[in-house]
Enzyme design. Structure first.
Site, PDB file in Angstrom:
ATOM      1  CG  ASN A 110      -1.785   1.197   1.348  1.00  0.00           C
ATOM      2  OD1 ASN A 110      -2.395   1.591   0.347  1.00  0.00           O
ATOM      3  ND2 ASN A 110      -1.898   1.803   2.520  1.00  0.00           N
ATOM      4  CG  HIS A 112      -0.632   6.116   4.743  1.00  0.00           C
ATOM      5  ND1 HIS A 112      -2.011   6.185   4.755  1.00  0.00           N
ATOM      6  CD2 HIS A 112      -0.209   6.901   5.762  1.00  0.00           C
ATOM      7  CE1 HIS A 112      -2.396   6.972   5.741  1.00  0.00           C
ATOM      8  NE2 HIS A 112      -1.326   7.420   6.362  1.00  0.00           N
ATOM      9  CG  ASP A 148      -2.967   3.527   6.685  1.00  0.00           C
ATOM     10  OD1 ASP A 148      -3.050   2.983   5.566  1.00  0.00           O
ATOM     11  OD2 ASP A 148      -3.712   4.457   7.042  1.00  0.00           O
TER      12      ASP A 148
END
Ligand code: GRF
Length: 192
Positions: A110, A112, A148
């Site tokens: 991911n 972020h 996260d």
């Protein structure tokens, strides 16, 4: 002989500018991955048009009305049908079910917009400004069950300037995101 390219699936919910940066990086002959599928839980997400225009198959389906695990199982099926080996979340605004995270453990990343572990969650730019931080930035990390969270693969820093508002700062961070994400994904795929 050319290096075998790992097959990547990208999950989006919106604009898809990070998705576009991954697709563009994959055009280079020395890129160790190719993008074989773009998935969206928002059927009219703007990023889908870019993917289609670049001849990348898309799987777009609303999650509304489905249980989280049911929807994730459909996404997982689409990824596996496409032969995906690595998943890249790029502005995918859905929490993932534990089963899905488990299936892709170590192979899902991911991006972020903060220097993790600081500022998990939303509104990261405004929160960093409000806290009087001198610097902000973005992180690419392996996805784990916590939001996260997970091992950080790469980060890029951006100074917070006098008079910055969230939009101005987000714009400068985004420029770094577009460089960081393809590089970090390439590193992961190469096993570095
Ligand atoms: C980016 O800031 C990304 O870091 C965050 O959501 C935003 C998505 O933007 N996860 P885009 O859809 O990639 O343009």
């Amino acid at each position: 002989m050319a290096e075998r390219r790992a097959k990547v699936g990208i999950l989006i919910s919106g604009r898809g500018s990070n998705m576009a940066s991954l697709i563009e990086a994959a055009r280079r002959p020395d890129c160790p991955y190719e993008v074989v599928l773009v998935v969206s839980n928002v059927p009219d997400a703007a990023g889908l048009a870019f993917a289609a225009a670049n001849n990348i198959p898309t799987f777009a389906m609303s999650h509304i009305g489905l249980k989280r695990a049911e929807f994730d199982a459909l996404v997982d099926g689409a990824l596996r049908d496409a032969g995906v080996e690595y998943v890249a979340l790029a502005g995918y605004m859905r929490l993932l079910s534990p089963g899905f995270v488990e299936k892709w453990a170590g192979r899902m990343v991911n991006i972020h917009p903060s220097l993790l572990p600081a500022y998990k969650g939303l509104d990261t730019h405004q929160r960093a400004i409000d806290a009087g931080e001198a610097k902000h930035g973005c992180s690419v990390h392996i996805v784990t069950a916590e939001l996260d969270d997970g091992p950080i693969l790469a980060q890029a820093e951006v100074p917070i300037l006098e008079g910055d508002d969230a939009d101005a700062l987000a714009g400068r961070v985004l420029i770094e995101e577009h460089k960081l994400y393809p590089a970090a994904l390439a590193q992961l795929v190469r096993g570095k």
